[in-house]
Design a protein around this motif. Structure first.
Motif, PDB file in Angstrom:
ATOM      1  N   ILE A 108      66.391  34.295  13.605  1.00  0.00           N
ATOM      2  CA  ILE A 108      66.718  33.077  12.965  1.00  0.00           C
ATOM      3  C   ILE A 108      66.022  31.774  13.454  1.00  0.00           C
ATOM      4  O   ILE A 108      65.336  30.991  12.897  1.00  0.00           O
ATOM      5  CB  ILE A 108      68.130  32.808  12.931  1.00  0.00           C
ATOM      6  CG1 ILE A 108      68.861  33.794  11.965  1.00  0.00           C
ATOM      7  CG2 ILE A 108      68.560  31.352  12.382  1.00  0.00           C
ATOM      8  CD1 ILE A 108      70.316  33.855  11.815  1.00  0.00           C
ATOM      9  N   VAL A 109      66.141  31.865  14.878  1.00  0.00           N
ATOM     10  CA  VAL A 109      65.615  31.003  15.637  1.00  0.00           C
ATOM     11  C   VAL A 109      63.877  31.064  15.330  1.00  0.00           C
ATOM     12  O   VAL A 109      63.222  29.907  15.260  1.00  0.00           O
ATOM     13  CB  VAL A 109      65.484  31.152  17.261  1.00  0.00           C
ATOM     14  CG1 VAL A 109      64.845  30.169  18.123  1.00  0.00           C
ATOM     15  CG2 VAL A 109      66.963  30.877  17.701  1.00  0.00           C
ATOM     16  N   SER A 110      63.418  31.947  15.527  1.00  0.00           N
ATOM     17  CA  SER A 110      61.860  32.211  15.128  1.00  0.00           C
ATOM     18  C   SER A 110      61.612  31.546  13.608  1.00  0.00           C
ATOM     19  O   SER A 110      60.554  31.059  13.330  1.00  0.00           O
ATOM     20  CB  SER A 110      61.445  33.493  15.153  1.00  0.00           C
ATOM     21  OG  SER A 110      61.438  34.149  16.457  1.00  0.00           O
ATOM     22  N   PHE A 111      62.584  31.762  12.836  1.00  0.00           N
ATOM     23  CA  PHE A 111      62.191  31.171  11.501  1.00  0.00           C
ATOM     24  C   PHE A 111      62.212  29.545  11.452  1.00  0.00           C
ATOM     25  O   PHE A 111      61.339  29.118  10.766  1.00  0.00           O
ATOM     26  CB  PHE A 111      63.691  31.880  10.440  1.00  0.00           C
ATOM     27  CG  PHE A 111      63.559  31.107   9.062  1.00  0.00           C
ATOM     28  CD1 PHE A 111      62.653  31.332   8.233  1.00  0.00           C
ATOM     29  CD2 PHE A 111      64.659  30.095   8.983  1.00  0.00           C
ATOM     30  CE1 PHE A 111      62.774  30.707   7.069  1.00  0.00           C
ATOM     31  CE2 PHE A 111      64.783  29.385   7.748  1.00  0.00           C
ATOM     32  CZ  PHE A 111      63.633  29.731   6.925  1.00  0.00           C
ATOM     33  N   PHE A 112      63.367  29.049  11.899  1.00  0.00           N
ATOM     34  CA  PHE A 112      63.113  27.800  12.147  1.00  0.00           C
ATOM     35  C   PHE A 112      61.942  27.237  12.817  1.00  0.00           C
ATOM     36  O   PHE A 112      61.582  26.140  12.421  1.00  0.00           O
ATOM     37  CB  PHE A 112      64.426  27.222  12.786  1.00  0.00           C
ATOM     38  CG  PHE A 112      65.649  27.506  11.953  1.00  0.00           C
ATOM     39  CD1 PHE A 112      65.773  26.826  10.782  1.00  0.00           C
ATOM     40  CD2 PHE A 112      66.972  27.950  12.317  1.00  0.00           C
ATOM     41  CE1 PHE A 112      67.051  27.208   9.882  1.00  0.00           C
ATOM     42  CE2 PHE A 112      68.363  27.854  11.725  1.00  0.00           C
ATOM     43  CZ  PHE A 112      67.978  27.403  10.365  1.00  0.00           C
ATOM     44  N   ALA A 113      61.642  27.718  13.927  1.00  0.00           N
ATOM     45  CA  ALA A 113      60.355  27.363  14.792  1.00  0.00           C
ATOM     46  C   ALA A 113      59.271  27.361  13.812  1.00  0.00           C
ATOM     47  O   ALA A 113      58.190  26.720  14.355  1.00  0.00           O
ATOM     48  CB  ALA A 113      60.373  28.304  16.039  1.00  0.00           C
ATOM     49  N   ALA A 114      59.194  28.318  12.911  1.00  0.00           N
ATOM     50  CA  ALA A 114      57.883  28.588  11.867  1.00  0.00           C
ATOM     51  C   ALA A 114      57.776  27.778  11.068  1.00  0.00           C
ATOM     52  O   ALA A 114      56.668  27.361  10.395  1.00  0.00           O
ATOM     53  CB  ALA A 114      57.982  29.964  11.610  1.00  0.00           C
ATOM     54  N   ARG A 115      58.667  26.733  10.668  1.00  0.00           N
ATOM     55  CA  ARG A 115      58.567  25.849   9.774  1.00  0.00           C
ATOM     56  C   ARG A 115      57.863  24.579  10.125  1.00  0.00           C
ATOM     57  O   ARG A 115      57.596  24.135  11.210  1.00  0.00           O
ATOM     58  CB  ARG A 115      59.928  25.123   9.422  1.00  0.00           C
ATOM     59  CG  ARG A 115      61.296  25.938   8.992  1.00  0.00           C
ATOM     60  CD  ARG A 115      60.935  26.745   7.954  1.00  0.00           C
ATOM     61  NE  ARG A 115      60.744  28.095   8.506  1.00  0.00           N
ATOM     62  CZ  ARG A 115      59.941  28.966   7.493  1.00  0.00           C
ATOM     63  NH1 ARG A 115      59.999  28.791   6.384  1.00  0.00           N
ATOM     64  NH2 ARG A 115      59.565  30.052   8.111  1.00  0.00           N
ATOM     65  N   ASN A 116      56.756  24.402   9.113  1.00  0.00           N
ATOM     66  CA  ASN A 116      56.019  23.129   9.192  1.00  0.00           C
ATOM     67  C   ASN A 116      56.955  21.943   9.030  1.00  0.00           C
ATOM     68  O   ASN A 116      57.475  21.729   8.132  1.00  0.00           O
ATOM     69  CB  ASN A 116      55.210  23.068   8.136  1.00  0.00           C
ATOM     70  CG  ASN A 116      53.845  21.960   8.234  1.00  0.00           C
ATOM     71  OD1 ASN A 116      54.348  20.659   8.296  1.00  0.00           O
ATOM     72  ND2 ASN A 116      52.831  22.149   8.468  1.00  0.00           N
ATOM     73  N   PRO A 117      57.091  21.102  10.353  1.00  0.00           N
ATOM     74  CA  PRO A 117      57.995  19.928  10.204  1.00  0.00           C
ATOM     75  C   PRO A 117      57.915  18.937   9.059  1.00  0.00           C
ATOM     76  O   PRO A 117      58.742  18.438   8.338  1.00  0.00           O
ATOM     77  CB  PRO A 117      57.610  19.190  11.516  1.00  0.00           C
ATOM     78  CG  PRO A 117      57.057  20.464  12.582  1.00  0.00           C
ATOM     79  CD  PRO A 117      56.334  21.252  11.775  1.00  0.00           C
ATOM     80  N   THR A 118      56.632  18.635   8.750  1.00  0.00           N
ATOM     81  CA  THR A 118      56.337  17.791   7.690  1.00  0.00           C
ATOM     82  C   THR A 118      56.475  18.125   6.548  1.00  0.00           C
ATOM     83  O   THR A 118      57.264  17.515   5.528  1.00  0.00           O
ATOM     84  CB  THR A 118      54.870  17.299   7.743  1.00  0.00           C
ATOM     85  OG1 THR A 118      54.393  16.717   9.118  1.00  0.00           O
ATOM     86  CG2 THR A 118      54.359  16.133   6.737  1.00  0.00           C
ATOM     87  N   LEU A 119      56.158  19.263   6.008  1.00  0.00           N
ATOM     88  CA  LEU A 119      56.300  20.038   4.719  1.00  0.00           C
ATOM     89  C   LEU A 119      57.970  20.154   4.596  1.00  0.00           C
ATOM     90  O   LEU A 119      58.384  20.056   3.616  1.00  0.00           O
ATOM     91  CB  LEU A 119      55.501  21.221   4.664  1.00  0.00           C
ATOM     92  CG  LEU A 119      53.872  21.101   4.551  1.00  0.00           C
ATOM     93  CD1 LEU A 119      53.124  22.521   4.402  1.00  0.00           C
ATOM     94  CD2 LEU A 119      53.538  19.951   3.291  1.00  0.00           C
ATOM     95  N   PHE A 120      58.629  20.738   5.640  1.00  0.00           N
ATOM     96  CA  PHE A 120      59.910  20.879   5.395  1.00  0.00           C
ATOM     97  C   PHE A 120      60.669  19.627   5.102  1.00  0.00           C
ATOM     98  O   PHE A 120      61.571  19.664   4.339  1.00  0.00           O
ATOM     99  CB  PHE A 120      60.463  21.452   6.922  1.00  0.00           C
ATOM    100  CG  PHE A 120      61.723  21.934   6.575  1.00  0.00           C
ATOM    101  CD1 PHE A 120      62.229  23.281   6.504  1.00  0.00           C
ATOM    102  CD2 PHE A 120      62.922  20.972   7.174  1.00  0.00           C
ATOM    103  CE1 PHE A 120      63.584  23.560   6.312  1.00  0.00           C
ATOM    104  CE2 PHE A 120      64.203  21.429   7.284  1.00  0.00           C
ATOM    105  CZ  PHE A 120      64.449  22.741   6.799  1.00  0.00           C
ATOM    106  N   SER A 121      60.414  18.544   5.849  1.00  0.00           N
ATOM    107  CA  SER A 121      60.878  17.243   5.499  1.00  0.00           C
ATOM    108  C   SER A 121      60.543  16.937   4.221  1.00  0.00           C
ATOM    109  O   SER A 121      61.722  16.239   3.694  1.00  0.00           O
ATOM    110  CB  SER A 121      60.385  16.135   6.496  1.00  0.00           C
ATOM    111  OG  SER A 121      60.743  16.525   8.092  1.00  0.00           O
ATOM    112  N   ILE A 122      59.338  16.843   3.591  1.00  0.00           N
ATOM    113  CA  ILE A 122      58.994  16.462   2.207  1.00  0.00           C
ATOM    114  C   ILE A 122      59.928  17.471   1.301  1.00  0.00           C
ATOM    115  O   ILE A 122      60.530  16.815   0.243  1.00  0.00           O
ATOM    116  CB  ILE A 122      57.511  16.508   2.287  1.00  0.00           C
ATOM    117  CG1 ILE A 122      56.951  15.753   2.929  1.00  0.00           C
ATOM    118  CG2 ILE A 122      57.348  16.660   0.576  1.00  0.00           C
ATOM    119  CD1 ILE A 122      55.384  15.843   2.934  1.00  0.00           C
TER     120      ILE A 122
END
Length: 233
Positions: free
Chosen positions: A60-74
Motif C-alpha cells: 500500500i505504501v508503494s502504491f501511494f508512493a507511485a502516484r504522480n502528485p500533480t495528476l493525483f491532485s488534478i
C-alpha cells in the motif's frame, strides 16, 4: 379580436420555461458526474492500479508512493467538482419526483435526502489524498494501511446511500405513470445490487453495481433532456 395574455399568465410561462431550463442543467449534471468521475479515476490510477484489499502494508505504501502528485491532485479536484454536477442532478431529481407524487411525498424526500447523505459520505475527510500528500515525509506502513482502508470503506458506505436513493426512485416509478417504466424495476434491481455490494465490499465484483449506477445516471439525464426538448423548453 385577439385574446390578450395577462401579466400573471406571462409570469407563469416564464417560470415554466425557467424551470425547464434548470432541469436541463440537472440532467446534464447526471451525465457529467460519471464522466468526471471516470476522468478523475484515470488520473488517480496513473502509476499503477490500486492493490487488492488484502494487500500488505508495504504494498500500500508503494502504491501511494507511485502516484504522480500533480495528476493525483488534478484527479482529486475533478472528483470534488463532480459533486457540483451531482447536486444539480439532485435538484432535477427532486422536481421530477415531486411532480410524480403530485407536489410532494415521502419517496421524493427519501430519494433526495439519500442523495445528500451520499454526498456527505463521499466527501468526508481522510483516506487517500492525505496519504499521497504526506508520502514524501515518510508514511508509516500501518498508517498507510489505515488511510487506504478508510478511503475504500467510505466509498463502500457511499453505495448504501445511493442504493436508498435509487430504491425510492424505483418504488415511485412503479406507482406513477409520469415516470418511464424502465425506471421502476430497473432502479429497484440496481438498489439491491448496491446494498449487496456493501456486504462484500472487499470483493472486486462489488464495484459492478456502482458501474451500473453510472449507466443509470446517464440514462436518466438523457431521458430528461429528450423529454424537455419534446416539450420545447
Amino acid at each position: 379580436m385577439s385574446a390578450s395574455v395577462s401579466p400573471i399568465e406571462q409570469h407563469g410561462d416564464r417560470m415554466v420555461t425557467r424551470t425547464g431550463r434548470l432541469k436541463k442543467y440537472g440532467a446534464i449534471g447526471a451525465i457529467a458526474f460519471p464522466v468526471m468521475q471516470m476522468v478523475s479515476q484515470a488520473l488517480i490510477q496513473i502509476g499503477g492500479a490500486e492493490p487488492p484489499f488484502a494487500a500488505s502494508a508495504s504494498e500500500i505504501v508503494s502504491f501511494f508512493a507511485a502516484r504522480n502528485p500533480t495528476l493525483f491532485s488534478i484527479g482529486g479536484y475533478i472528483s470534488l467538482l463532480s459533486i457540483v454536477a451531482f447536486l444539480w442532478f439532485l435538484g432535477t431529481l427532486w422536481e421530477e419526483l415531486r411532480a410524480a407524487e403530485g407536489g410532494g411525498g415521502l419517496l421524493s424526500v427519501v430519494a433526495v435526502a439519500s442523495g445528500f447523505v451520499a454526498v456527505s459520505t463521499i466527501t468526508s475527510p481522510g483516506g487517500w489524498p492525505l496519504a499521497v500528500f504526506r508520502i514524501d515525509e515518510g508514511l508509516d506502513p500501518q498508517l498507510a494501511r489505515l488511510l487506504f482502508d478508510q478511503g475504500n470503506m467510505n466509498f463502500a458506505n457511499y453505495w448504501v446511500a445511493l442504493g436508498s436513493m435509487v430504491l425510492a426512485v424505483g418504488l415511485l416509478a412503479r406507482q406513477s405513470q409520469r415516470l418511464p417504466a424502465w425506471l421502476g424495476w430497473g432502479s429497484i434491481a440496481l438498489a439491491v445490487g448496491l446494498f449487496a455490494a456493501r456486504a462484500v465490499w472487499t470483493s472486486a465484483m462489488a464495484f459492478a453495481p456502482y458501474v451500473l449506477f453510472y449507466l443509470w445516471l446517464i440514462a436518466f439525464g438523457i431521458y430528461v433532456l429528450r423529454r424537455e426538448r419534446q416539450l420545447g423548453q
